[in-house]
Design an enzyme around this catalytic site. Structure first.
Site, mmCIF file in Angstrom:
data_model
loop_
_atom_site.group_PDB
_atom_site.id
_atom_site.type_symbol
_atom_site.label_atom_id
_atom_site.label_comp_id
_atom_site.label_asym_id
_atom_site.label_seq_id
_atom_site.Cartn_x
_atom_site.Cartn_y
_atom_site.Cartn_z
ATOM 1 N N HIS A 257 0.860 -1.196 0.000
ATOM 2 C CA HIS A 257 0.000 0.000 0.000
ATOM 3 C C HIS A 257 0.886 1.233 0.000
ATOM 4 O O HIS A 257 1.943 1.248 0.601
ATOM 5 C CB HIS A 257 -0.906 0.019 1.245
ATOM 6 C CG HIS A 257 -2.090 0.903 1.070
ATOM 7 N ND1 HIS A 257 -2.034 2.243 1.331
ATOM 8 C CD2 HIS A 257 -3.332 0.646 0.623
ATOM 9 C CE1 HIS A 257 -3.221 2.773 1.069
ATOM 10 N NE2 HIS A 257 -4.027 1.833 0.637
ATOM 11 N N ASP A 308 -7.906 -5.291 -0.527
ATOM 12 C CA ASP A 308 -8.358 -6.175 -1.615
ATOM 13 C C ASP A 308 -8.088 -7.646 -1.345
ATOM 14 O O ASP A 308 -8.706 -8.510 -1.973
ATOM 15 C CB ASP A 308 -7.674 -5.760 -2.930
ATOM 16 C CG ASP A 308 -8.227 -4.439 -3.429
ATOM 17 O OD1 ASP A 308 -7.474 -3.463 -3.517
ATOM 18 O OD2 ASP A 308 -9.460 -4.380 -3.679
HETATM 19 C C1 SDX Z 1 -6.246 -0.130 -3.196
HETATM 20 O O1 SDX Z 1 -4.544 4.377 -2.169
HETATM 21 C C2 SDX Z 1 -5.469 3.737 -1.579
HETATM 22 O O2 SDX Z 1 -5.920 4.058 -0.503
HETATM 23 C C3 SDX Z 1 -6.027 2.565 -2.361
HETATM 24 C C4 SDX Z 1 -7.007 1.688 -1.607
HETATM 25 C C5 SDX Z 1 -8.326 2.410 -1.346
HETATM 26 O O3 SDX Z 1 -9.028 2.037 -0.404
HETATM 27 O O4 SDX Z 1 -8.699 3.284 -2.196
HETATM 28 O O5 SDX Z 1 -6.452 1.281 -0.389
HETATM 29 C C6 SDX Z 1 -7.395 0.457 -2.434
HETATM 30 O O6 SDX Z 1 -6.063 0.224 -4.327
HETATM 31 C C7 SDX Z 1 -5.323 -1.087 -2.518
HETATM 32 C C8 SDX Z 1 -4.139 -1.535 -3.417
HETATM 33 C C9 SDX Z 1 -4.614 -2.605 -4.384
HETATM 34 N N1 SDX Z 1 -3.531 -2.924 -5.354
HETATM 35 C C10 SDX Z 1 -2.844 -4.078 -5.250
HETATM 36 O O7 SDX Z 1 -3.009 -4.915 -4.373
HETATM 37 C C11 SDX Z 1 -1.834 -4.285 -6.367
HETATM 38 C C12 SDX Z 1 -0.528 -4.809 -5.782
HETATM 39 N N2 SDX Z 1 0.105 -3.779 -4.976
HETATM 40 C C13 SDX Z 1 1.091 -2.954 -5.566
HETATM 41 O O8 SDX Z 1 1.150 -2.834 -6.921
HETATM 42 C C14 SDX Z 1 1.529 -1.776 -4.713
HETATM 43 O O9 SDX Z 1 1.728 -2.227 -3.432
HETATM 44 C C15 SDX Z 1 0.643 -0.540 -4.690
HETATM 45 C C16 SDX Z 1 0.295 -0.093 -6.058
HETATM 46 C C17 SDX Z 1 -0.592 -0.818 -3.922
HETATM 47 C C18 SDX Z 1 1.442 0.552 -3.988
HETATM 48 O O10 SDX Z 1 2.533 0.767 -4.774
HETATM 49 P P1 SDX Z 1 3.671 1.867 -4.475
HETATM 50 O O11 SDX Z 1 3.393 2.625 -3.233
HETATM 51 O O12 SDX Z 1 3.854 2.630 -5.730
HETATM 52 O O13 SDX Z 1 4.913 0.945 -4.164
HETATM 53 P P2 SDX Z 1 5.983 0.527 -5.258
HETATM 54 O O14 SDX Z 1 5.285 -0.030 -6.469
HETATM 55 O O15 SDX Z 1 6.907 1.674 -5.440
HETATM 56 O O16 SDX Z 1 6.740 -0.687 -4.538
HETATM 57 C C19 SDX Z 1 7.682 -0.429 -3.508
HETATM 58 C C20 SDX Z 1 8.446 -1.740 -3.339
HETATM 59 C C21 SDX Z 1 8.973 -2.287 -4.659
HETATM 60 O O17 SDX Z 1 10.083 -3.113 -4.342
HETATM 61 P P3 SDX Z 1 11.502 -2.744 -4.963
HETATM 62 O O18 SDX Z 1 11.306 -2.781 -6.464
HETATM 63 O O19 SDX Z 1 11.809 -1.345 -4.418
HETATM 64 O O20 SDX Z 1 12.395 -3.826 -4.430
HETATM 65 O O21 SDX Z 1 7.551 -2.760 -2.854
HETATM 66 C C22 SDX Z 1 7.405 -3.772 -3.842
HETATM 67 C C23 SDX Z 1 7.868 -3.191 -5.151
HETATM 68 O O22 SDX Z 1 8.358 -4.211 -6.005
HETATM 69 N N3 SDX Z 1 5.996 -4.104 -3.898
HETATM 70 C C24 SDX Z 1 5.531 -5.299 -4.204
HETATM 71 C C25 SDX Z 1 4.143 -5.201 -4.089
HETATM 72 N N4 SDX Z 1 3.800 -3.959 -3.723
HETATM 73 C C26 SDX Z 1 4.966 -3.274 -3.615
HETATM 74 N N5 SDX Z 1 6.157 -6.446 -4.561
HETATM 75 C C27 SDX Z 1 5.359 -7.499 -4.804
HETATM 76 N N6 SDX Z 1 3.997 -7.485 -4.687
HETATM 77 C C28 SDX Z 1 3.369 -6.359 -4.339
HETATM 78 N N7 SDX Z 1 2.030 -6.356 -4.241
#
Ligand code: SDX
Length: 376
Positions: A257, A308
């Site tokens: 998140h 989710d």
């Molecule tokens: C919702 O914003 C809100 O409030 C949204 C929400 C709401 O109520 O409206 O809460 C609802 O949208 C929840 C999120 C649902 N999406 C997912 O579950 C998709 C999977 N999650 C990710 O794609 C990610 O965690 C996000 C998009 C939710 C957040 O992404 P960020 O803040 O941009 O983080 P990032 O992509 O920069 O990742 C930071 C690090 C990375 O590692 P490094 O490359 O630095 O080593 O964390 C890793 C990412 O690879 N990472 C993940 C991951 N989420 C972050 N690695 C694997 N699986 C994941 N799910």
């Protein structure tokens, strides 16, 4: 230069909700989400988000009456749903229908507080109806009329499934709707506020929000979580699945998140709801797979489940088809979107950030051979 994706940028002020990402707390108008999930229903929560406080009994009856009076889709809306191509997914159908709904609302372009409040109730009533009617049409069933004298969660389950819902299912759906209703300046709510900040209307803002919620990094994630659980198929395959996905730089859907640095408080509640529903159905396989995935993802990447992750198994245990999961999120989040549109319209300034230019500079123009004429 700010971090990409406006991370940690405070883009507006709001009194609607507060998220403490470090502690894992979420408050709607100052009330903790744990208390709301335990003690408030979706209609009371909507009133709180729209008007800033819980309704009195009389106000509650009036708002429920107003929302219930709005139930019943215009016949032109049904015609649109029947005419949609088979390729239209549930979220695309909802986005199309909401955009068309505006054409039947004489107050569509009136941004006054009174007109916006009416539209908010209108949308709250019609979202579940459109989702359910479209689903029944797409599966060869006739759309149903709403039940009299019952809450929105119960009516939604009736409209979807055509049978009187069990009290446990109504309670679980109502809690899901409370938990998904509002979450600060998430991407879809930000879209709604940007649209509203141009003094565009509520329907346009909600249509923009729907298009934003659809994405797999946002509201689309819950469907991908269920698809992942089906693909894993057995708790003993979960560890290898997660490790392989991470090794291939794939995202584990339902984890991570932008704001929460600890577990999403909604995920904690949804995990309990999911466990209870899965145990009631006698099929806890997907819950057990979820638990294993949670364990391995945290061990490997230090990531926590978000809203989710467990909503997937909860909705599945309610007998809801996976392709409808994001529309369920929308049925709830339309309350937060409309609350933010009202807040934006009440004290507006155009939302227009800057960008850092990283392209070419000061290039000399050389005539493009043969292309000067405007017409050939
Ligand atoms: C919702 O914003 C809100 O409030 C949204 C929400 C709401 O109520 O409206 O809460 C609802 O949208 C929840 C999120 C649902 N999406 C997912 O579950 C998709 C999977 N999650 C990710 O794609 C990610 O965690 C996000 C998009 C939710 C957040 O992404 P960020 O803040 O941009 O983080 P990032 O992509 O920069 O990742 C930071 C690090 C990375 O590692 P490094 O490359 O630095 O080593 O964390 C890793 C990412 O690879 N990472 C993940 C991951 N989420 C972050 N690695 C694997 N699986 C994941 N799910």
């Amino acid at each position: 230069m700010n971090k990409a994706g406006l991370e940690d940028v405070v883009a507006s002020q709001t009194a609607i909700s507060y998220i403490d990402g470090q502690k894992g707390d979420l408050f709607y108008r100052g009330y903790h989400i744990n208390d709301l999930a335990e003690h408030a229903n979706f209609e009371q929560t909507a009133y709180l988000l729209w008007f800033g406080d819980f309704p009195t009994e009389e106000q509650y009856r009036r708002v429920c009456g107003l929302v219930h009076d709005q139930l019943g889709l215009p016949k032109e809306m049904m015609a649109i749903l029947f005419d949609l191509p088979d390729t239209a997914g549930p979220m695309q159908a909802l986005r199309t229908a909401i955009s068309a709904l505006a054409l039947h609302d004489p107050e569509a372009n009136d941004n006054s507080p009174e007109a916006n409040q009416q539209k908010a109730m209108h949308l709250m009533a019609h979202f579940p109806e459109i989702v359910a009617a479209n689903y029944r049409i797409a599966t060869g069933q006739w759309p149903l009329q709403p039940m009299e004298r019952c809450g929105l969660a119960a009516n939604f389950l009736w409209l979807l499934k055509g049978c009187e819902p069990e009290p446990l299912h109504v309670e679980a759906m109502d809690k899901c709707l409370v938990l998904h209703a509002e979450h600060g300046l998430n991407a879809s709510t930000f879209s709604a506020r940007v649209a509203a900040s141009t003094l565009s209307d509520m329907y346009s803002a909600v249509t923009a929000a729907l298009g934003t919620l659809l994405g797999p990094l946002h509201g689309g994630a819950n469907q991908h979580v269920m698809e992942m659980l089906v693909e894993v198929g057995d708790p003993k395959h979960a560890e290898a699945y997660v490790k392989n996905a991470l090794a291939n730089k794939q995202r584990i859907m339902g984890f991570g998140h932008r704001v929460y640095k600890v577990e999403d408080p909604r995920a904690i509640i949804l995990r309990e709801i999911s466990k209870e529903l899965c145990e009631q159905t006698g099929n806890i396989k997907y819950y057990e797979i979820s638990e294993k995935i949670r364990e391995v993802t945290y061990a490997e990447k230090g990531l926590y489940p978000n809203v989710d992750f467990y909503s997937a198994t909860a909705l599945h245990a309610l007998g809801i088809k996976t392709e409808l999961f994001t529309t369920i999120f929308a049925v709830s989040r339309v309350v937060g979107w409309t609350a933010h549109v009202m807040e934006q319209h009440a004290d507006n300034r155009l939302i227009r950030p800057r960008s850092e230019y990283i392209g070419h500079k000061n290039r000399t123009f050389t005539p493009i051979p043969g292309c000067r004429q405007a017409y050939h």
